[in-house]
Scaffold this motif. Structure first.
Motif, short mmCIF file in Angstrom:
data_model
loop_
_atom_site.label_atom_id
_atom_site.label_comp_id
_atom_site.label_asym_id
_atom_site.label_seq_id
_atom_site.Cartn_x
_atom_site.Cartn_y
_atom_site.Cartn_z
N SER A 71 0.81 -1.21 0.00
CA SER A 71 0.00 0.00 0.00
C SER A 71 0.85 1.26 0.00
O SER A 71 0.41 2.30 0.46
CB SER A 71 -0.96 0.04 1.19
N ALA A 136 -0.81 15.75 -0.90
CA ALA A 136 -0.60 14.33 -0.56
C ALA A 136 -1.90 13.58 -0.84
O ALA A 136 -2.92 14.20 -1.17
CB ALA A 136 -0.23 14.20 0.92
N GLY A 137 -1.84 12.24 -0.66
CA GLY A 137 -3.02 11.45 -0.92
C GLY A 137 -4.16 11.80 0.03
O GLY A 137 -5.29 12.07 -0.39
N ALA A 138 -3.86 11.83 1.33
CA ALA A 138 -4.91 12.12 2.31
C ALA A 138 -5.44 13.55 2.12
O ALA A 138 -6.63 13.81 2.31
CB ALA A 138 -4.37 11.93 3.73
N GLU A 141 -7.92 13.32 -0.51
CA GLU A 141 -9.18 12.77 -0.01
C GLU A 141 -10.01 13.86 0.65
O GLU A 141 -11.21 13.98 0.41
CB GLU A 141 -8.91 11.67 1.03
N HIS A 169 -8.41 1.95 2.70
CA HIS A 169 -7.20 2.50 3.32
C HIS A 169 -7.61 3.31 4.54
O HIS A 169 -8.64 3.97 4.54
CB HIS A 169 -6.48 3.39 2.31
N THR A 171 -6.79 6.06 5.77
CA THR A 171 -6.99 7.51 5.66
C THR A 171 -8.41 7.85 5.19
O THR A 171 -8.88 8.96 5.42
CB THR A 171 -5.99 8.14 4.68
N ASN A 172 -9.09 6.90 4.53
CA ASN A 172 -10.41 7.22 3.94
C ASN A 172 -11.43 7.65 5.01
O ASN A 172 -11.98 8.75 4.93
CB ASN A 172 -10.97 6.05 3.13
N THR A 213 -11.50 2.24 -1.76
CA THR A 213 -10.10 2.09 -2.16
C THR A 213 -10.10 0.96 -3.18
O THR A 213 -10.59 -0.13 -2.90
CB THR A 213 -9.24 1.71 -0.94
N ASN A 245 -3.24 3.91 -5.52
CA ASN A 245 -2.49 2.80 -6.12
C ASN A 245 -2.96 2.52 -7.54
O ASN A 245 -3.27 1.39 -7.89
CB ASN A 245 -2.65 1.55 -5.24
N HIS A 264 -8.87 10.55 -6.25
CA HIS A 264 -7.57 11.19 -6.03
C HIS A 264 -6.48 10.21 -6.45
O HIS A 264 -6.68 8.99 -6.39
CB HIS A 264 -7.39 11.65 -4.57
N LYS A 269 3.20 7.86 -5.68
CA LYS A 269 3.19 6.39 -5.69
C LYS A 269 3.20 5.93 -7.14
O LYS A 269 4.15 5.34 -7.62
CB LYS A 269 1.98 5.84 -4.96
C1 LIG Z 1 -0.83 6.00 0.55
C2 LIG Z 1 -2.26 5.92 0.44
C3 LIG Z 1 -3.07 6.97 0.86
C4 LIG Z 1 -2.54 8.22 1.56
O1 LIG Z 1 -1.62 8.93 0.81
P1 LIG Z 1 -0.60 9.95 1.53
O2 LIG Z 1 0.11 10.66 0.42
O3 LIG Z 1 0.32 9.11 2.37
O4 LIG Z 1 -1.42 10.90 2.35
C5 LIG Z 1 -4.43 6.86 0.67
N1 LIG Z 1 -4.97 5.75 0.13
C6 LIG Z 1 -4.21 4.71 -0.28
C7 LIG Z 1 -4.88 3.51 -0.90
C8 LIG Z 1 -2.84 4.74 -0.14
O5 LIG Z 1 -2.09 3.71 -0.53
#
Ligand SMILES: *Cc1c(COP(=O)(O)O)cnc(C)c1O
Length: 481
Positions: A71, A136-138, A141, A169, A171-172, A213, A245, A264, A269
């Motif tokens: 992940s 960033a990913g979060a 989101e 994930h 963070t969701n 996710t 991902n 997002h 990654k």
């Molecule tokens: C890494 C990841 C996130 C969060 O991304 P960040 O850049 O670390 O905030 C969210 N969802 C999934 C599926 C991830 O692999």
């Protein structure tokens, strides 16, 4: 040559301005001058180089070793992208350069990168528009869920729930909660995908969105995705795709075509910009037409004459979520990477990411029980439950891998699998590296039976062996090194 600070630092040459070159007003009054030398360490260049080189050798990185952290897609970032980001016209661009007149010429290239990147990401994901602002990913989101809230507010919908499957994930649900929603958990079925019956029970007119996710944290693509999006849309809920991902489906299918409304991506990654240590990253958010008007500022806009500018005044925007151009150099690296790989390259990236994960799964599933025994996407989840019967836990195996020169996989996640070991090899690794990893994992299994103490003592090759993890987290002392 007389040096101005000569008196304050006897024997040491802090500065080399000859007195005559310094305007009178700038010469410091005697009373402000130091009476003793700065107590700075004095080392030779060689000592300094050795110090930092040795410190850097303690680092674990993709440039030195295999990093199969599930992940997280710790794949190799081609140095080519770094060269592009170092180009003076990009690297030295000041965010406050005026956009119009004079400075406009200086920022046009950067704006063109942003404009083109938005179009490329739309093409890759099947969305209608993108913002590149989130860092960033979060953060993406949070931006995406805030867009969903703005959409429902504009329609005078009072919806307070977001449905999140238990294989999402972590963070969701956190992002949806920060955006002000209450979270309803949807369980997985025995296939590791969303339980449709449970979804039907929980969907109603109070649900703002279903946040998925995909592939989920078991490394599986949701086989019922058409049914899920249809059910959600029928109730007026939007579909959110966590595409951190995207590696897994790159060039193969587009979330926009499946019926997702918001997505997002993690450029750090999927699109090979550096990742780790908390950043820098970029988590662009793509939306369908109905949500476009809410996108955060600034927006890159094209004038009739073809020139570009940043618009800070769209009427229905959710406002600022970042400053200036977003994390511009990260976006630039990802842009260079997409253009370098091209259509064929991106498809191959997805194919090899999935092939490599399945290769590991196939070669290890006889000794490490797979979470779900079917083909996986870009990562596989194995379990050390058989080894646990001998008193060896996923944790011990992870520590043993460090002694093999391999970064531990993600462990104890997803939470729904006992003794989980989540392995994401990425497409950039060779078959030789994968075979080495497989051999180390099999070796760990043999040790679990024959010499469990050896596993319990790992890691033995690192400057610090096993820590009391709770104490280390609560009472961190990095000076031990
Ligand atoms: C890494 C990841 C996130 C969060 O991304 P960040 O850049 O670390 O905030 C969210 N969802 C999934 C599926 C991830 O692999």
């Amino acid at each position: 040559m007389e040096l101005i600070f000569k008196k304050s630092v006897p024997g040491r040459r802090c500065t080399r301005f000859p007195k005559s070159d310094v305007p009178k007003a700038r010469v410091l009054a005697q009373k402000y001058l130091r009476k003793s030398a700065c107590a700075l360490p004095e080392v030779s260049e060689l000592d300094l180089i050795r110090h930092f080189t040795n410190l850097s050798r303690l680092n674990f990185s993709v440039d030195t070793n295999f990093y199969p952290l599930g992940s997280c897609t710790m794949k190799y970032n081609p140095k080519f992208s770094e060269d592009i980001a170092r180009l003076e016209g990009f690297a030295n661009l000041h965010p406050l350069l005026p956009q119009l007149r004079g400075g406009g010429l200086l920022t046009q290239g950067a704006l063109e990168v942003l404009w083109n990147m938005e179009k490329l990401l739309c093409e890759i994901t099947g969305m209608d528009n993108f913002t590149l602002q989130p860092a960033a990913g979060a953060h993406g989101e949070l931006t995406g869920v805030t867009l969903i809230a703005a959409y429902h507010r504009a329609k005078k919908n009072k919806r307070k729930y977001i449905l999140v499957p238990d294989s999402a994930h972590g963070t969701n649900p956190a992002s949806a909660a920060i955006a002000g929603y209450e979270i309803i958990n949807v369980p997985s079925d025995q296939n590791g995908t969303m339980d449709l019956r449970a979804l039907k029970e929980k969907l109603n007119e109070d649900v703002a969105a279903v946040m998925m996710t995909c592939p989920n944290t078991l490394g599986l693509f949701e086989t019922n995705i058409d049914a899920i999006t249809e059910l959600a849309h029928k109730k007026g809920a939007l579909m959110y795709y966590d595409g951190a991902n995207l590696n897994a489906i790159l060039g193969k299918c587009r979330p926009g075509d499946i019926g997702f409304d918001v997505i997002h991506l993690n450029l750090h990654k999927t699109f090979a910009t550096p990742h780790g240590g908390g950043g820098p990253g970029a988590g662009p958010v793509g939306v369908k037409k109905e949500l476009e008007e809410f996108l955060p500022i600034s927006r890159v806009v094209k004038r009739d004459d073809g020139t570009l500018y940043l618009n800070y005044k769209p009427t229905h925007t959710i406002g600022y979520i970042a400053s200036f151009y977003g994390n511009f150099l990260v976006i630039l690296k990802a842009y260079a990477y997409i253009l370098l790989l091209g259509r064929e390259g991106l498809i191959r990236t997805g194919e090899h990411a999935v092939l490599n994960a399945n290769y590991i799964l196939a070669k290890l599933k006889d000794i490490y029980a797979p979470a779900i025994d079917k083909y996986c996407m870009h990562e596989c989840v194995l379990s050390a439950s058989k080894q646990a019967e001998q008193g060896i836990r996923a944790f011990d195996i992870a520590k043993y891998l460090i002694d093999c020169g391999i970064h531990p996989p993600t462990i104890y996640f997803p939470l729904i699998i006992k003794e989980a070991l989540m392995v994401e090899p990425t497409e950039t690794e060779s078959k030789e590296t994968l075979d080495y990893f497989i051999a180390c994992m099999r070796e760990a299994d043999s040790l679990a039976k024959e010499n469990p103490e050896a596993l319990k003592k790992a890691p033995q090759t690192t400057p610090i062996g096993r820590l009391d993890e709770t104490k280390a987290a609560r009472d961190m002392n990095c000076a031990l090194l």
